[in-house]
Structures are given as structure tokens and as C-alpha cells.
Design a protein around this motif. Structure first.
Motif, PDB file in Angstrom:
ATOM      1  N   GLY A 153     -11.885   1.501  -7.658  1.00  0.00           N
ATOM      2  CA  GLY A 153     -11.218   2.743  -8.007  1.00  0.00           C
ATOM      3  C   GLY A 153     -11.604   3.263  -9.373  1.00  0.00           C
ATOM      4  N   CYS A 205      -7.860  -0.986  -9.551  1.00  0.00           N
ATOM      5  CA  CYS A 205      -8.659  -1.542  -8.459  1.00  0.00           C
ATOM      6  C   CYS A 205     -10.149  -1.469  -8.814  1.00  0.00           C
ATOM      7  CB  CYS A 205      -8.384  -0.767  -7.166  1.00  0.00           C
ATOM      8  SG  CYS A 205      -9.308  -1.370  -5.732  1.00  0.00           S
ATOM      9  N   PRO A 263      -5.024   1.211  -2.994  1.00  0.00           N
ATOM     10  CA  PRO A 263      -5.619  -0.048  -3.476  1.00  0.00           C
ATOM     11  C   PRO A 263      -6.170  -0.872  -2.319  1.00  0.00           C
ATOM     12  CG  PRO A 263      -3.220  -0.154  -3.552  1.00  0.00           C
ATOM     13  CD  PRO A 263      -3.571   1.266  -3.224  1.00  0.00           C
ATOM     14  N   CYS A 264      -7.237  -1.625  -2.604  1.00  0.00           N
ATOM     15  CA  CYS A 264      -7.882  -2.411  -1.547  1.00  0.00           C
ATOM     16  C   CYS A 264      -7.151  -3.702  -1.255  1.00  0.00           C
ATOM     17  CB  CYS A 264      -9.339  -2.704  -1.931  1.00  0.00           C
ATOM     18  SG  CYS A 264      -9.504  -3.864  -3.327  1.00  0.00           S
ATOM     19  N   ASN A 265      -6.401  -4.224  -2.232  1.00  0.00           N
ATOM     20  CA  ASN A 265      -5.645  -5.485  -2.100  1.00  0.00           C
ATOM     21  C   ASN A 265      -6.558  -6.680  -1.827  1.00  0.00           C
ATOM     22  OD1 ASN A 265      -2.976  -4.551  -2.548  1.00  0.00           O
ATOM     23  ND2 ASN A 265      -2.869  -3.762  -0.462  1.00  0.00           N
ATOM     24  N   THR A 309       0.863  -1.188   0.000  1.00  0.00           N
ATOM     25  CA  THR A 309       0.000   0.000   0.000  1.00  0.00           C
ATOM     26  C   THR A 309       0.895   1.232   0.000  1.00  0.00           C
ATOM     27  OG1 THR A 309      -0.108   0.163   2.419  1.00  0.00           O
ATOM     28  CG2 THR A 309      -1.769  -1.222   1.316  1.00  0.00           C
ATOM     29  N   CYS A 360      -6.454  -6.452  -7.889  1.00  0.00           N
ATOM     30  CA  CYS A 360      -5.346  -6.177  -6.958  1.00  0.00           C
ATOM     31  C   CYS A 360      -4.562  -7.441  -6.644  1.00  0.00           C
ATOM     32  CB  CYS A 360      -5.881  -5.556  -5.666  1.00  0.00           C
ATOM     33  SG  CYS A 360      -6.432  -3.837  -5.844  1.00  0.00           S
ATOM     34  N   LYS A 402      -2.055  -1.066  -9.310  1.00  0.00           N
ATOM     35  CA  LYS A 402      -3.211  -1.542  -8.513  1.00  0.00           C
ATOM     36  C   LYS A 402      -4.191  -0.416  -8.244  1.00  0.00           C
ATOM     37  CE  LYS A 402      -0.881  -3.550  -5.124  1.00  0.00           C
ATOM     38  NZ  LYS A 402      -0.663  -4.362  -3.897  1.00  0.00           N
ATOM     39  N   ALA A 403      -3.681   0.773  -7.929  1.00  0.00           N
ATOM     40  CA  ALA A 403      -4.575   1.895  -7.631  1.00  0.00           C
ATOM     41  C   ALA A 403      -5.427   2.268  -8.843  1.00  0.00           C
ATOM     42  CB  ALA A 403      -3.758   3.093  -7.172  1.00  0.00           C
ATOM     43  N   SER A 419      -8.481   4.388  -7.225  1.00  0.00           N
ATOM     44  CA  SER A 419      -8.492   4.728  -5.811  1.00  0.00           C
ATOM     45  C   SER A 419      -7.101   5.161  -5.367  1.00  0.00           C
ATOM     46  CB  SER A 419      -8.934   3.507  -4.981  1.00  0.00           C
ATOM     47  OG  SER A 419      -8.739   3.742  -3.607  1.00  0.00           O
TER      48      SER A 419
END
Length: 533
Positions: free
Chosen positions: A67, A64, A72-74, A14, A79, A60-61, A69
Motif C-alpha cells: 500500500g 501495508c 489491507p492484505c493481512n 478487513t 499487517c 494496516k491499510a 491500500s
């Protein structure tokens, strides 16, 4: 499950985990929040500072499912796939192994127009982009300049200067900084706690210092030391595993150098060898220790996290002193550079360290000449300002060069007062030049002044080759004008030309029993066989 290296296991997942790069995180997150994302990014900075990790975080951001976002939420499929390196729409390339134009066309240019399979954006991450060939950069240029809306480039490099300006100007640049000792130490403490490894703070600080600002290097060194542990990680464990030398032994070497204690110095050098340490490792340990002592001497906050160690370091810094610390750092740095080419480093290092003298008497010896040369320079001018100081240098010069004083023959009067007056000046100048160089003596021996008018004098030389030789030597011309300024207060411009008939001067230079070589051999060959340069 196969073992995963610590630097991979604890890679930032993150933006909050990305330590020490707050300026990068803040800009990227604000861009995502405001919907003002660039289509190409250039991440530059030293190795191990988080460039590739940030590229994956940005991928990832942007992709996502919740997103785009700023964090990222992972947890979503996109993600997870990007984290595990199996996302179809995120391509990672190593420019060092795929540097050719064919690979760039096949991997990027030919597939750029196709829309992403599952994600929002198709993202190309090119690591060490400076390794691409010039043709590959050319092939990539148009795609980076005007990519499709679904395409994002993230370029990473450790050598920003090698990236062509045409590529730089089309990317949004982010500079990644080296990690501070505090940030590196805190990260190592976190990893040690997660791995269940007990470690002294001094040991972690030493690893952070050796890593030189690289988070990946710090984790790799930490893992290397932790493999051999049977208990708590100590400073001695770090020095033993990484091939360095403890501070106590290094301090003894520094004290022996400062006190000119040859017995103690040789004893400590033997101890270094008995421990299996290379002489170069001693110099590296000296450099690290002297750097810490310098910070302590100048009262810069340390990072040892140990009050006792800080007190010992301060006492050692006071013993050595600021001036000797700086001198010693220069000597050690030079020795570290030279020892790479030494065939017997141990024996050489002994003699080198024994020869260093940092005692205060060095300062007084250096201070004495400041008065004496001043007297030597001033005395001749005050004692006899009209005593013709010129004859002394020629006598000294002739003894050094071991040849009789050379002189250009004095010209015969021409009847023109202006020419005859300057001819005397030229005679003095040419004679001085003759004593500077044998070749110049031979070239200028038959010279004569043929015209003086409007601040300009024409000097005729016997051969065309002589004219070319003089005009092509700027250093010689500068010397001529220097002597001309000493001999005459009037500024005049010289023009060197060829005498219309070679019989204008009956003077022939004396034979010199020296083998012809270089320029003289070349000129002699031209005189015999003819031809132009």
C-alpha cells in the motif's frame, strides 16, 4: 492455546467485514485511493460499534507493504504484526489509565519526531480519549496540529462532547452508528455457523435486541448463552441465561393489567419470583415487549424472522390498542425509574401494577371537566358584569390565610391635585400588596407619594432598608405594576426613595406576635445595630 473471547476472535480484519459502517469505510478508502489522508482522525459513537477495529484497519491499510491500500492484505509482515498487536510503530493507548500530562509527553510528544522503525507511518491510537486531563490535551495539541509527515493520530471516544473543541477542530471526524437488528442478527448467524452452534433465529434476534446496537455486546451475550448449552440454542435458553422473562409470561401480565384481573396478575408475579427473577427484570422485559408491540401496532416491519411469532405479536398489539400501549409504556418507564430506590421492590411492584387502570372509562372521566369549567368561568361574567367580583376573592383569601384584611392607611391630602389623585391609586395598590405578604405590609405601611411628574411617581418609604428590600425583589415589583395597571389606565413609572425625616408618617405597623426570622430578623438587627448591606 488460551481461549479467545468471541468479540476478539471475530474482530473485523478487513473493511469488508466492518458491518453497518459503510459511510466510514467509503470515506476512508476513497481518501487512501486519492492520497488525501488526514493526519488526525476522531472516531466517535456508542460502545461496541467498531471504532477501535476501524483504527487498526486504517493502521494496516496505511502501513501495508502493498500500500497504502484501501484494503489491507493481512499477509505481509506489517499487517500480521498490527493484527497481533506487536508492531513497533503502532501505539495503542488507553486514556482512562494513561490520562496524565506526563504519560502523554513520555509516550507521544517526546517520540513524535523519531521516524518509524519498520512501517511507513508511526500511528498513535488513543482509546477513550475524552478521559485525558486538560493538561494532557494541552500537551497533545501542538503535536496534533502540526505533526511530522510520518505521524498519524487516531482518537476514539464514546463521549464526543467531552473532547475539547481545540482537539475536535484539528481532526477529521467519523460518526459510528449503532448496528441494526438485522445486521446484528446476521453477524450472530455467521459466528454461530463458524463455531458450529445450532441456534434458533428467534434466539439470535432476542440477543441482538438486548445488545442495543452493540456488536461487541451481542457477541459477548451470545458466548455467555452458548457456554451452558447442551443442544440447540432456543429463545428460552436466552431468557434463562440472561435473567429475562419469556414473552408468554409478559403477555399474561399485560393482559391482567388491561383486564384488571388481580388474581391473574398476582399469580404471574409469584411465578416470576419462583423462577428467581428480580422485579426489575420484569419491568425490563415489559419494556422490551411493549416496544415490540408498539412497532406491530403501528405496522412497522419486525425482525423476529418467525411468521407465527409475528402473528401472535400483532394479535396482542390489537388486543391492547395503540392508546393503552403508549400509556402503559409511560407507566412502566416511570416504575423502572422509581424501583431503584425502593427497599421492598417485590411488594411495591405488586401494589403499583394493581393500581394501574387502563380501562376506557378513564377517557370519559377526563372528558367531562372540559364542559363544566367553561360554564363556571363564563357564568360570572355574563350574569353580572358590574356586580363587583372583587370582594369574593378577598373573602376567600382571608379564610385561607386566616388573618384579618390588611389595609394601608389612607394618606392625608397634600393640596396638590396630581399627587392626591395618584395617592388614592397607590393606596389601593399598596393595600392589595399588604394582603399578599405580611412583610410587604410592614415595609409599605408608612409609604407616601411625594411627587408625580412626567409619567413618573416618587414613593417615599420610612427606612433605607425598606427601599433596598423593595428594589431587590423583582417578583414584588412585577406584582406592584400588575395591580397598578388594574387600578389606573395611565402607565406610570415608580421610584422608591427614603423619606428625609422618619417622622413624615406617624403610622406605626401593628405589633405582630410572630418570631422574627430570615429577612425580618436581618432587618431588625440592622435597625438596632446599624450598618449597611
Amino acid at each position: 492455546m488460551a481461549h479467545i473471547a468471541l468479540y476478539r476472535k471475530y474482530r473485523s480484519q478487513t473493511f469488508g467485514d466492518l458491518i453497518g459502517q459503510e459511510h466510514v469505510v467509503r470515506t476512508l478508502q476513497n481518501s487512501i485511493k486519492q492520497g488525501k489522508m488526514a493526519h488526525a482522525f476522531l472516531f466517535t459513537g456508542p460502545r461496541g460499534t467498531g471504532k477501535t477495529s476501524s483504527a487498526r484497519l486504517l493502521a494496516k491499510a496505511l502501513n501495508c507493504e502493498k500500500g497504502p491500500s484501501p484494503e489491507p492484505c493481512n499477509q505481509c509482515a506489517n499487517c500480521i504484526e498490527i493484527t497481533e498487536g506487536r508492531c513497533l510503530d503502532v501505539f495503542e493507548m488507553d486514556a482512562a489509565s494513561e490520562s496524565g500530562v506526563d504519560q502523554i509527553r513520555e509516550s507521544i510528544v517526546d517520540v513524535a519526531d523519531y521516524k518509524p522503525a519498520t512501517c511507513r507511518f508511526k500511528i498513535f491510537i488513543i482509546d477513550e480519549v475524552h478521559d485525558l486531563s486538560n493538561k494532557a490535551f494541552d500537551a497533545l495539541l501542538k503535536t496534533i496540529e502540526e505533526p511530522p509527515e510520518h505521524l498519524v493520530f487516531i482518537l476514539a471516544t464514546t463521549e464526543f462532547s467531552k473532547v475539547p473543541p481545540t482537539i475536535r477542530s484539528r481532526c477529521q471526524k467519523f460518526e459510528f452508528h449503532r448496528g441494526t437488528l438485522q445486521h446484528l442478527t446476521e453477524r450472530l448467524q455467521f459466528v454461530a455457523a463458524e463455531e458450529g452452534i445450532e441456534a434458533d433465529i428467534t434466539a439470535l434476534s432476542a440477543i441482538a435486541r438486548i445488545a442495543d446496537g452493540g456488536y461487541r455486546d451481542a457477541l459477548s451475550l451470545f458466548e455467555q448463552v452458548s457456554i451452558t448449552l447442551e443442544g440447540r440454542m432456543t429463545l428460552d435458553d436466552v431468557y434463562e441465561q440472561l435473567g429475562l422473562i419469556g414473552d408468554d409470561l409478559v403477555d399474561d401480565v399485560i393482559k391482567a393489567i388491561c383486564n384488571r384481573d388481580a388474581a391473574l396478575l398476582l399469580e404471574r408475579l409469584d411465578e416470576v419470583v419462583r423462577r428467581g427473577r428480580d422485579p426489575r427484570s420484569l419491568l425490563e422485559s415489559l419494556q422490551y415487549r411493549l416496544a415490540d408491540l408498539t412497532r406491530s401496532a403501528y405496522q412497522v416491519a419486525g425482525n423476529s424472522h418467525d411468521a407465527a411469532a409475528e402473528a401472535a405479536m400483532h394479535a396482542m398489539a390489537q388486543f391492547v390498542g395503540r392508546e393503552r400501549l403508549l400509556v402503559l409504556r409511560g407507566l412502566v418507564a416511570n416504575a423502572h425509574r422509581v424501583i431503584r430506590d425502593v427497599t421492598m421492590p417485590r411488594i411495591w411492584l405488586e401494589g403499583e401494577l394493581l393500581g394501574w387502570d387502563l380501562s376506557p372509562r378513564t377517557t370519559t372521566v377526563a372528558a367531562e371537566p372540559k364542559v363544566e369549567p367553561a360554564k363556571a368561568v363564563i357564568a360570572p361574567k355574563v350574569a353580572s358584569p358590574t356586580a363587583e367580583p372583587a370582594p369574593t376573592p378577598p373573602a376567600q383569601k382571608s379564610s385561607q390565610k386566616e388573618h384579618p384584611e390588611r389595609s394601608i392607611p389612607r394618606p392625608a391630602p397634600t393640596g396638590d391635585p396630581q399627587i392626591d389623585e395618584f395617592a388614592e391609586v397607590w393606596h389601593v395598590v399598596a393595600s392589595k400588596i399588604a394582603n399578599e405578604s405580611l412583610t410587604a405590609f410592614q415595609r409599605l405601611a408608612g409609604s407616601r407619594v411625594s411627587e408625580v411628574a412626567s409619567g413618573k411617581a416618587k414613593i417615599e418609604l420610612k427606612r433605607v432598608s425598606d427601599v433596598d428590600w423593595v428594589n431587590k425583589r423583582q417578583a414584588l415589583l412585577d406584582k406592584i405594576y400588575e395591580f397598578l395597571g388594574e387600578a389606573s389606565a395611565t402607565k406610570i413609572l415608580l421610584e422608591f426613595t427614603h423619606q428625609a425625616n422618619g417622622e413624615a408618617s406617624s403610622f406605626e405597623p401593628p405589633a405582630v406576635d410572630l418570631p422574627l426570622e430570615g429577612e425580618q430578623l436581618y432587618d431588625a438587627a440592622r435597625d438596632v445595630f446599624g450598618g449597611n448591606k
